[in-house]
Design an enzyme around this catalytic site. Structure first.
Site, PDB file in Angstrom:
ATOM      1  N   ASP A  67       0.777  34.095  69.032  1.00  0.00           N
ATOM      2  CA  ASP A  67       0.818  35.627  69.011  1.00  0.00           C
ATOM      3  C   ASP A  67       0.160  36.854  67.932  1.00  0.00           C
ATOM      4  O   ASP A  67      -0.993  36.417  67.939  1.00  0.00           O
ATOM      5  CB  ASP A  67       2.778  35.209  68.056  1.00  0.00           C
ATOM      6  N   TYR A 113      -3.340  23.114  63.009  1.00  0.00           N
ATOM      7  CA  TYR A 113      -2.681  24.583  63.299  1.00  0.00           C
ATOM      8  C   TYR A 113      -3.196  24.318  61.864  1.00  0.00           C
ATOM      9  O   TYR A 113      -3.522  23.396  60.509  1.00  0.00           O
ATOM     10  CB  TYR A 113      -2.433  24.776  63.268  1.00  0.00           C
TER      11      TYR A 113
END
Length: 249
Positions: free
Chosen positions: A52, A110
């Site tokens: 994103d 992540y």
């Protein structure tokens, strides 16, 4: 025709995410434009993770097909000479024509970074989420353990996600503290839309003392949409890397 695999690192602050947008600058657009100019042919990369707007990466993966005679391992150096400073190719190599970065057996990792202090740090403010309320790291560690294993993560997924299954497997979810920085590092088979940012927001509620660690277990056991922590800002999130298990073998 050959297929080249790129490992791509970038500071996502000034980009509207990975995926091509009609009017906006994205990582994918910058790669396409620079590769097309470099190679003298129209290039369209295929990305592994369509991060994103504002999300960073140290090891996203992309592939493209080309007729160029430039060796795969030299493509990184040639492309880096053209790219802006906030996008760097970490490695490049030729792969088989059927290698697809999204349709493989992978493990993605992540990190979400908090900066926990009375006042923010201007030097790293683009890469962390500032929290001035003292956080209980031990309780956050306890809560993170409930994410391990295979679960239905429907509550920890934005409603806009278009998926056939909300089940994902988490292999590791660790919390570590380095001075004022608190980092959640999570590895899984895959992640739903905004899942990591919602996981981090849920652990934040535990760290602030608003919820007990067992709250995470209750969320996962519900297997339906129930209230969770806030979706935290994108700037604290970094895609660390993607392992291709079959490719490594």
């Amino acid at each position: 025709m050959k297929r080249i695999k790129l490992e791509v690192a970038y500071d996502g602050t000034d980009y509207c995410g990975w995926q091509i947008q009609p009017e906006d600058i994205t990582i994918e657009k910058v790669l396409n434009d620079n590769l097309s100019q470099l190679l003298g042919e129209e290039i369209k990369v295929i990305g592994a993770s369509r991060t994103d707007s504002g999300v960073h990466a140290l090891g996203n993966v992309a592939v493209f097909d080309t007729k160029s005679k430039i060796p795969g391992e030299r493509m990184a150096q040639a492309l880096n000479a053209r790219l802006p400073e906030d996008i760097i190719i970490q490695s490049s190599r030729e792969v088989s024509a059927d290698f697809h970065p999204r349709f493989q057996d992978t493990q993605k990792t992540y990190e979400y970074t908090f900066y926990n202090a009375s006042f923010d740090n201007p030097i790293t403010r683009r890469y962390h989420h500032f929290v001035y309320v003292p956080l209980d790291v031990e309780k956050m560690k306890e809560a993170a353990r409930y994410f391990l294993g295979e679960h239905c993560f429907i509550s920890l997924c934005s409603s806009r996600a278009q998926v056939t299954s909300y089940v994902r497997e988490i292999y590791a979810c660790d919390i570590r503290q380095d001075g004022n920085y608190i980092i959640m590092r999570v590895t899984g088979s895959g992640f739903l839309y905004n899942m990591v940012r919602l996981m981090a927001g849920t652990l934040l509620e535990v760290g602030r003392g608003k919820k007990d660690p067992e709250w995470v277990k209750e969320i996962l056991e519900s297997e339906e949409r129930v209230p969770v922590g806030p979706k935290l800002p994108a700037k604290g999130l970094t895609l660390i890397g993607i392992r291709y298990l079959e490719f490594e073998e």
